[in-house]
Design an enzyme around this catalytic site. Sequence first.
Site, PDB file in Angstrom:
ATOM      1  N   GLU A   1       3.810   4.314   5.997  1.00  0.00           N
ATOM      2  CA  GLU A   1       2.571   3.535   5.906  1.00  0.00           C
ATOM      3  C   GLU A   1       1.563   4.261   5.035  1.00  0.00           C
ATOM      4  O   GLU A   1       1.537   5.497   5.002  1.00  0.00           O
ATOM      5  CB  GLU A   1       1.955   3.381   7.307  1.00  0.00           C
ATOM      6  CG  GLU A   1       2.441   2.198   8.084  1.00  0.00           C
ATOM      7  CD  GLU A   1       1.711   0.912   7.702  1.00  0.00           C
ATOM      8  OE1 GLU A   1       1.251   0.769   6.555  1.00  0.00           O
ATOM      9  OE2 GLU A   1       1.609   0.048   8.566  1.00  0.00           O
TER      10      GLU A   1
ATOM     11  N   ASP B   1      -4.808   2.167  10.813  1.00  0.00           N
ATOM     12  CA  ASP B   1      -6.211   1.849  11.047  1.00  0.00           C
ATOM     13  C   ASP B   1      -6.324   1.224  12.432  1.00  0.00           C
ATOM     14  O   ASP B   1      -6.334   1.919  13.428  1.00  0.00           O
ATOM     15  CB  ASP B   1      -6.655   0.902   9.923  1.00  0.00           C
ATOM     16  CG  ASP B   1      -8.143   0.655   9.867  1.00  0.00           C
ATOM     17  OD1 ASP B   1      -8.847   0.903  10.860  1.00  0.00           O
ATOM     18  OD2 ASP B   1      -8.613   0.178   8.825  1.00  0.00           O
TER      19      ASP B   1
ATOM     20  N   GLY C   1       0.766  -1.241   0.000  1.00  0.00           N
ATOM     21  CA  GLY C   1       0.000   0.000   0.000  1.00  0.00           C
ATOM     22  C   GLY C   1       0.791   1.282   0.000  1.00  0.00           C
ATOM     23  O   GLY C   1       0.356   2.278  -0.562  1.00  0.00           O
TER      24      GLY C   1
ATOM     25  N   LYS D   1      -6.815   6.693  10.597  1.00  0.00           N
ATOM     26  CA  LYS D   1      -8.211   6.391  10.895  1.00  0.00           C
ATOM     27  C   LYS D   1      -8.302   6.064  12.385  1.00  0.00           C
ATOM     28  O   LYS D   1      -8.454   4.919  12.789  1.00  0.00           O
ATOM     29  CB  LYS D   1      -8.683   5.215  10.032  1.00  0.00           C
ATOM     30  CG  LYS D   1     -10.183   5.106   9.913  1.00  0.00           C
ATOM     31  CD  LYS D   1     -10.610   3.843   9.203  1.00  0.00           C
ATOM     32  CE  LYS D   1     -10.275   3.824   7.736  1.00  0.00           C
ATOM     33  NZ  LYS D   1     -10.852   2.609   7.073  1.00  0.00           N
TER      34      LYS D   1
ATOM     35  N   PHE E   1     -14.148   2.666   4.142  1.00  0.00           N
ATOM     36  CA  PHE E   1     -13.199   1.811   3.437  1.00  0.00           C
ATOM     37  C   PHE E   1     -12.685   2.569   2.219  1.00  0.00           C
ATOM     38  O   PHE E   1     -13.442   2.843   1.292  1.00  0.00           O
ATOM     39  CB  PHE E   1     -13.847   0.484   3.025  1.00  0.00           C
ATOM     40  CG  PHE E   1     -12.831  -0.548   2.665  1.00  0.00           C
ATOM     41  CD1 PHE E   1     -12.338  -1.418   3.631  1.00  0.00           C
ATOM     42  CD2 PHE E   1     -12.331  -0.643   1.382  1.00  0.00           C
ATOM     43  CE1 PHE E   1     -11.374  -2.373   3.311  1.00  0.00           C
ATOM     44  CE2 PHE E   1     -11.374  -1.583   1.050  1.00  0.00           C
ATOM     45  CZ  PHE E   1     -10.889  -2.455   2.015  1.00  0.00           C
TER      46      PHE E   1
END
Length: 183
Positions: free
Chosen positions: A98, A102, A43, A130, A151
């Site tokens: 990152e 989350d 990611g 988040k 999401f």
Amino acid sequence: MRADIQEILLDEEALEKRVSELGAKISEEYDGMNPILIGILKGSGIFLSDLMRKITIPMEIDFLKASSYGSSAQSSGVVQLENDLSVDVRGRTIILVEDIVDTGNTLKYLLERFASLGAVEVKVCSLLNKAGRREQNVVADYIGFEIPDAFVVGYGLDFAQKYRNLPYIGILKKEIYQYRPKK
């Protein structure tokens, strides 16, 4: 792919502006040092590529692949380290890069791991935060954007390996990622 996006949360312009600001801040705070930026694959790939071009000091990069999601929309809580670093971090300053913090499960695992490997300092630069989903008491030192509990995909973030190539960050429609049993 655009039809699968409920809403564009962060457009290309907002991403570029904030990544430039993060690069400038890291350059200022680590002037005279040679930190290792460690991208957490897959990611963070796009974010790390853009971020490192905005950093004006000497630095190194490396990658590792760790996840607690797999192909799911929910964290399993178990971190899997699929490939490791190619550099020795003992006595070094590390900036973990990152895509999103989350639950904090992956980040907690990595912070503990790098401390045990002898890193002098480990900071975290996350494009997205988040906080509402946090299960672990971890904090990113550099945060691009605070986002709601939705999401999100794009700019490197995926669902089941799709949507990473979107140039923006969007909220994925629920019907795309919600499990529906076959009848």
